[in-house]
Design a protein around this motif. Structure first.
Motif, short mmCIF file in Angstrom:
data_model
loop_
_atom_site.label_atom_id
_atom_site.label_comp_id
_atom_site.label_asym_id
_atom_site.label_seq_id
_atom_site.Cartn_x
_atom_site.Cartn_y
_atom_site.Cartn_z
N ALA A 273 -20.61 -15.03 16.69
CA ALA A 273 -21.45 -14.16 15.87
C ALA A 273 -20.71 -12.91 15.40
O ALA A 273 -21.19 -12.20 14.53
CB ALA A 273 -22.70 -13.76 16.67
N GLN A 274 -19.54 -12.67 15.99
CA GLN A 274 -18.85 -11.40 15.72
C GLN A 274 -18.56 -11.18 14.24
O GLN A 274 -18.67 -10.07 13.73
CB GLN A 274 -17.54 -11.31 16.53
CG GLN A 274 -17.74 -11.38 18.03
CD GLN A 274 -18.77 -10.39 18.53
OE1 GLN A 274 -18.70 -9.19 18.25
NE2 GLN A 274 -19.76 -10.89 19.27
N LYS A 275 -18.21 -12.26 13.55
CA LYS A 275 -17.80 -12.06 12.15
C LYS A 275 -18.96 -11.64 11.25
O LYS A 275 -18.74 -11.20 10.13
CB LYS A 275 -17.09 -13.30 11.62
CG LYS A 275 -17.90 -14.58 11.58
CD LYS A 275 -17.09 -15.63 10.80
CE LYS A 275 -17.81 -16.93 10.62
NZ LYS A 275 -17.55 -17.90 11.69
N LEU A 323 -22.74 -4.28 21.31
CA LEU A 323 -23.43 -4.57 22.57
C LEU A 323 -24.06 -5.97 22.52
O LEU A 323 -24.03 -6.64 21.49
CB LEU A 323 -24.58 -3.59 22.84
CG LEU A 323 -24.49 -2.11 22.63
CD1 LEU A 323 -24.81 -1.71 21.23
CD2 LEU A 323 -25.44 -1.46 23.60
N TYR A 324 -24.68 -6.32 23.63
CA TYR A 324 -25.46 -7.56 23.76
C TYR A 324 -26.42 -7.64 22.57
O TYR A 324 -26.54 -8.68 21.91
CB TYR A 324 -26.21 -7.49 25.09
CG TYR A 324 -26.96 -8.72 25.56
CD1 TYR A 324 -26.41 -10.00 25.49
CD2 TYR A 324 -28.23 -8.59 26.14
CE1 TYR A 324 -27.11 -11.11 25.98
CE2 TYR A 324 -28.94 -9.69 26.62
CZ TYR A 324 -28.37 -10.95 26.53
OH TYR A 324 -29.07 -12.04 27.01
N ASN A 325 -27.09 -6.50 22.25
CA ASN A 325 -28.03 -6.44 21.11
C ASN A 325 -27.36 -6.86 19.81
O ASN A 325 -27.89 -7.65 19.05
CB ASN A 325 -28.51 -5.01 20.83
CG ASN A 325 -29.08 -4.34 22.04
OD1 ASN A 325 -28.73 -4.67 23.16
ND2 ASN A 325 -29.97 -3.40 21.81
N THR A 326 -26.18 -6.26 19.58
CA THR A 326 -25.49 -6.51 18.31
C THR A 326 -25.20 -8.00 18.16
O THR A 326 -25.39 -8.58 17.09
CB THR A 326 -24.15 -5.73 18.28
OG1 THR A 326 -24.26 -4.58 19.10
CG2 THR A 326 -23.78 -5.37 16.87
N THR A 327 -24.74 -8.58 19.26
CA THR A 327 -24.43 -10.01 19.24
C THR A 327 -25.67 -10.84 18.98
O THR A 327 -25.64 -11.78 18.18
CB THR A 327 -23.80 -10.41 20.59
OG1 THR A 327 -22.64 -9.62 20.80
CG2 THR A 327 -23.41 -11.87 20.58
N ASP A 328 -26.76 -10.50 19.65
CA ASP A 328 -27.97 -11.30 19.45
C ASP A 328 -28.49 -11.20 18.03
O ASP A 328 -28.93 -12.19 17.44
CB ASP A 328 -29.06 -10.88 20.46
CG ASP A 328 -29.13 -11.87 21.63
OD1 ASP A 328 -28.98 -13.09 21.38
OD2 ASP A 328 -29.33 -11.44 22.77
N LEU A 329 -28.41 -9.99 17.45
CA LEU A 329 -28.86 -9.83 16.06
C LEU A 329 -27.95 -10.61 15.12
O LEU A 329 -28.41 -11.32 14.23
CB LEU A 329 -28.88 -8.34 15.68
CG LEU A 329 -30.01 -7.54 16.37
CD1 LEU A 329 -29.77 -6.04 16.25
CD2 LEU A 329 -31.37 -7.91 15.77
N GLN A 358 -37.51 -5.78 21.29
CA GLN A 358 -36.75 -4.89 20.40
C GLN A 358 -35.96 -5.69 19.37
O GLN A 358 -35.93 -5.35 18.18
CB GLN A 358 -35.77 -4.04 21.22
CG GLN A 358 -36.43 -3.03 22.13
CD GLN A 358 -35.38 -2.37 23.00
OE1 GLN A 358 -34.78 -3.00 23.87
NE2 GLN A 358 -35.12 -1.09 22.77
N ILE A 359 -35.31 -6.74 19.85
CA ILE A 359 -34.48 -7.57 18.95
C ILE A 359 -35.35 -8.19 17.84
O ILE A 359 -35.01 -8.15 16.66
CB ILE A 359 -33.78 -8.69 19.76
CG1 ILE A 359 -32.78 -8.10 20.74
CG2 ILE A 359 -33.10 -9.70 18.83
CD1 ILE A 359 -31.60 -7.41 20.09
N PHE A 360 -36.49 -8.75 18.25
CA PHE A 360 -37.35 -9.44 17.27
C PHE A 360 -37.86 -8.44 16.22
O PHE A 360 -37.84 -8.71 15.02
CB PHE A 360 -38.56 -10.09 17.96
CG PHE A 360 -38.20 -11.24 18.86
CD1 PHE A 360 -36.92 -11.76 18.89
CD2 PHE A 360 -39.17 -11.84 19.67
CE1 PHE A 360 -36.58 -12.83 19.72
CE2 PHE A 360 -38.84 -12.91 20.50
CZ PHE A 360 -37.55 -13.40 20.52
N ARG A 361 -38.31 -7.28 16.72
CA ARG A 361 -38.83 -6.28 15.77
C ARG A 361 -37.73 -5.83 14.82
O ARG A 361 -37.95 -5.68 13.61
CB ARG A 361 -39.37 -5.07 16.54
CG ARG A 361 -40.68 -5.37 17.23
CD ARG A 361 -41.24 -4.12 17.83
NE ARG A 361 -42.44 -4.38 18.59
CZ ARG A 361 -43.18 -3.44 19.15
NH1 ARG A 361 -42.82 -2.16 19.04
NH2 ARG A 361 -44.27 -3.74 19.82
N CYS A 362 -36.55 -5.62 15.38
CA CYS A 362 -35.44 -5.15 14.56
C CYS A 362 -35.08 -6.21 13.51
O CYS A 362 -34.86 -5.89 12.34
CB CYS A 362 -34.25 -4.84 15.46
SG CYS A 362 -32.85 -4.19 14.57
#
Ligand code: ARG
Length: 588
Positions: A273-275, A323-329, A358-362
């Motif tokens: 997902a990084q790219k 962070l973990y968040n960034t990756t999941d998004l 938080q992830i879903f809302r974002c």
């Protein structure tokens, strides 16, 4: 065909309408007094108000209408206004014969199949699989199978954790132990080894050691952070090393999941997902969703209706790190781009619930997903030991999954050897199937969100609500059918006839519940409903079996009907265990 309740409801609705009462009042449910009737309608009670009539008068009139209907053998109005319904045995038998004839027992696949990604498993590279990962794998696999049965297109993604500080820790420790390896040589221009120079056993020992050591030693910790940074910014040596760690780890994980009979269509990793991150972050900033707060980049996700505080979703740390968040998004971005799914389901420990909120809302707010993309968090509870605390080994350590499976297989193996004459080899193979059933049923029979106690004695018991009990029932039916085949050489078409006894009717009533059970398990993502059904069906079969001598029955017509009935029972039991990811042996 539709669930049987739908057909009953239709007849009842017509009877209501014949009495000039709106069909919407004609709801039908399972009887809560099975000693009196099989189904019931409480519609007269509800209609009474609107039509200003005594409920019992409505009930009586409707019952009178239905009494001529061949679907029922008994229709009765009882005070204060219930309508008790019992199906005629010929209707029940015909329903079963149709189920036996049609694909999937007549279950109608959804007319609007959805494309669904299920994110489950969630192991981490170079960290041993432990019991926490067990639940995600077992529950996710079952939900995938149930959704497929209903007709959705489902993609399972293991979403491997391969990108954070754990990688930096392993690199740092390996460097300390084997500094001579080429990965660590500055300005090394040559080729790196083709194969890893370490084993999975070494890796799994290294991670916990490094992680504990870093907690105590600041310099080491900083080195690990630097290593993580270098890896993430393309250090050639570290990347080569990381590939080796991945290869070894994935091979081991695949083996572990195969033992669990769990499989994934996608072996995507956090690093994949990084790219997508740079463009995603840019867009969030441009559109004004993301702003700096104490140096960190965040998106507000609180809503007016919140009763508890929902903190902003952090996108980048103040040093710019992800962070973990960034990756999941970013994983959501990737999934939308590659698959445009209608829904994504996450099967993760329920302690991550707020995080996913938080992830879903974002994701919704910033438009990473469409308005109608459904994001579901399916949080599961903890598997506890008998002391009510998270399950540990006897010495108090984290229990490795393979050890747990080994323990349960041993327990089952001993039981099989105790009272049966089987070759050692066959017993070992059977123990594997039965052990897995014990483990999976023990887990899945609980509502996923609840904690449960892992109790090896109870889970492996051949009696009670357990996996082995179900398999035992299946094996019993298989053996009756094999015997029947021996005596009745030529196979003729078998039909289920009207029931000869109560236990037979009771078994039939469980069988015809199949369609509504599947729908409920699907709608609620609830494998435990399949478990409950399997247990009810096994009990109903065993009661019927104990009350009737199937093989000894002399009336051939009756015997043949019973054979058809238990054949259908066996097929449905097999179908349901496969939805749980369980297989049955031929003997046990
Ligand atoms: N690797 C994570 C863990 O061990 C679980 C990943 C869950 N899935 C996700 N998309 N975050 O806790």
């Amino acid at each position: 065909m539709k669930p049987i309740l739908t057909y009953i409801q239709k007849e009842v609705a017509q009877a209501f309408q014949a009495e000039h009462i709106d069909a919407e009042f004609a709801m039908v449910s399972h009887s809560n007094r099975p000693d009196l009737c099989q189904y019931q309608s409480n519609g007269a009670l509800a209609a009474a108000k609107k039509y200003k009539k005594a409920p019992i008068l409505i009930a009586e009139a409707v019952a009178e209408q239905l009494s001529k209907n061949p679907m029922f053998s008994m229709v009765e109005a009882v005070k204060p206004g219930f309508i008790n319904l019992t199906l005629s045995s010929s209707y029940l038998a015909e329903f079963l014969n149709t189920m036996a004839k049609e694909d999937n027992f007549g279950f109608e696949k959804t007319k609007e199949p959805k494309k669904v990604i299920i994110d489950y498993g969630g192991p981490n590279v170079a960290k041993p699989l432990h019991v926490g990962h067990l639940r995600s794998a077992i529950i996710g696999e079952s939900i995938k199978r149930i959704s497929r049965f209903v007709g959705d297109e489902v993609i399972g993604d293991v979403h491997l954790g391969d990108w954070g500080l754990p990688m930096g820790l392993i690199i740092t420790e390996l460097k300390k132990r084997k500094p001579e390896l080429p990965y660590f040589q500055k300005d090394y221009k040559g080729e790196y080894p083709e194969k890893a120079l370490f084993t999975i056993t070494e890796l799994e020992e290294i991670y916990p050691y490094a992680s504990a050591y870093a907690k105590e030693h600041k310099e080491y910790r900083e080195e690990a952070h630097t290593a993580t940074y270098l890896l993430q910014h393309g250090d050639r040596g570290y990347l080569a090393l990381w590939h080796h760690i991945l290869d070894i780890s994935i091979a081991d994980l695949k083996q572990n999941y195969e033992n669990l009979d769990v499989s994934f269509e996608l072996w995507k990793k956090e690093s994949d997902a990084q790219k997508y991150i740079p463009a995603m972050v840019e867009e969030m900033k441009e559109k004004g969703y993301a702003y700096l707060s104490e140096g960190a980049l965040v998106v507000d996700v609180k809503e007016e209706t919140d009763t508890k505080e929902v903190p902003p979703c952090m996108i980048l740390k103040s040093d710019g790190a992800t962070l973990y968040n960034t990756t999941d998004l970013a994983t959501i971005v990737e999934r939308m781009k590659l698959f445009s799914p209608n829904a994504i389901v996450y099967v993760v420990d329920k302690r991550q619930e707020l995080y996913f909120e938080q992830i879903f809302r974002c994701a919704k707010k910033t438009g990473l997903v469409n308005k109608d993309t459904k994001l579901t968090f399916l949080g599961f509870g903890t598997m506890n030991g008998k002391d009510g605390k998270p399950f540990k080994t006897r010495s108090g350590g984290v229990m490795r999954l393979e050890h747990l499976i080994h323990e349960i297989n041993e327990a089952v193996y001993k039981k099989i050897m105790e009272n049966r004459s089987m070759s050692e080899e066959e017993a070992r193979n059977v123990a594997k199937l039965v052990g897995l059933a014990a483990l999976k049923y023990g887990d899945l029979s609980n509502q996923a969100s609840k904690d449960y106690v892992f109790d090896i004695d109870r889970f492996t018991s051949f009696e009670g609500e357990t996996g082995p009990y179900l398999l035992y029932t299946i094996v019993r039916i298989k053996s009756i059918l094999a015997k029947y085949k021996e005596i009745e050489k030529e196979s003729k078409e078998q039909k289920i006839l009207s029931a000869y006894s109560q236990s037979e009717t009771d078994l039939s009533l469980v069988l015809v519940r199949f369609h509504e059970m599947i729908l409920a398990a699907y709608k609620e993502n609830a494998p435990h409903k399949v478990c409950q059904y399997l247990y009810d069906l096994s009990n109903a079969f065993n009661k019927f079996y104990h009350e009737n001598k199937i093989i000894g029955e002399e009336e051939k017509e009756k015997q043949s009907s019973w054979i058809a009935l238990i054949t259908l029972t066996l097929q449905i039991l097999n179908c349901c265990i496969s939805l749980l990811g369980i297989k049955a042996p031929d003997r046990m």
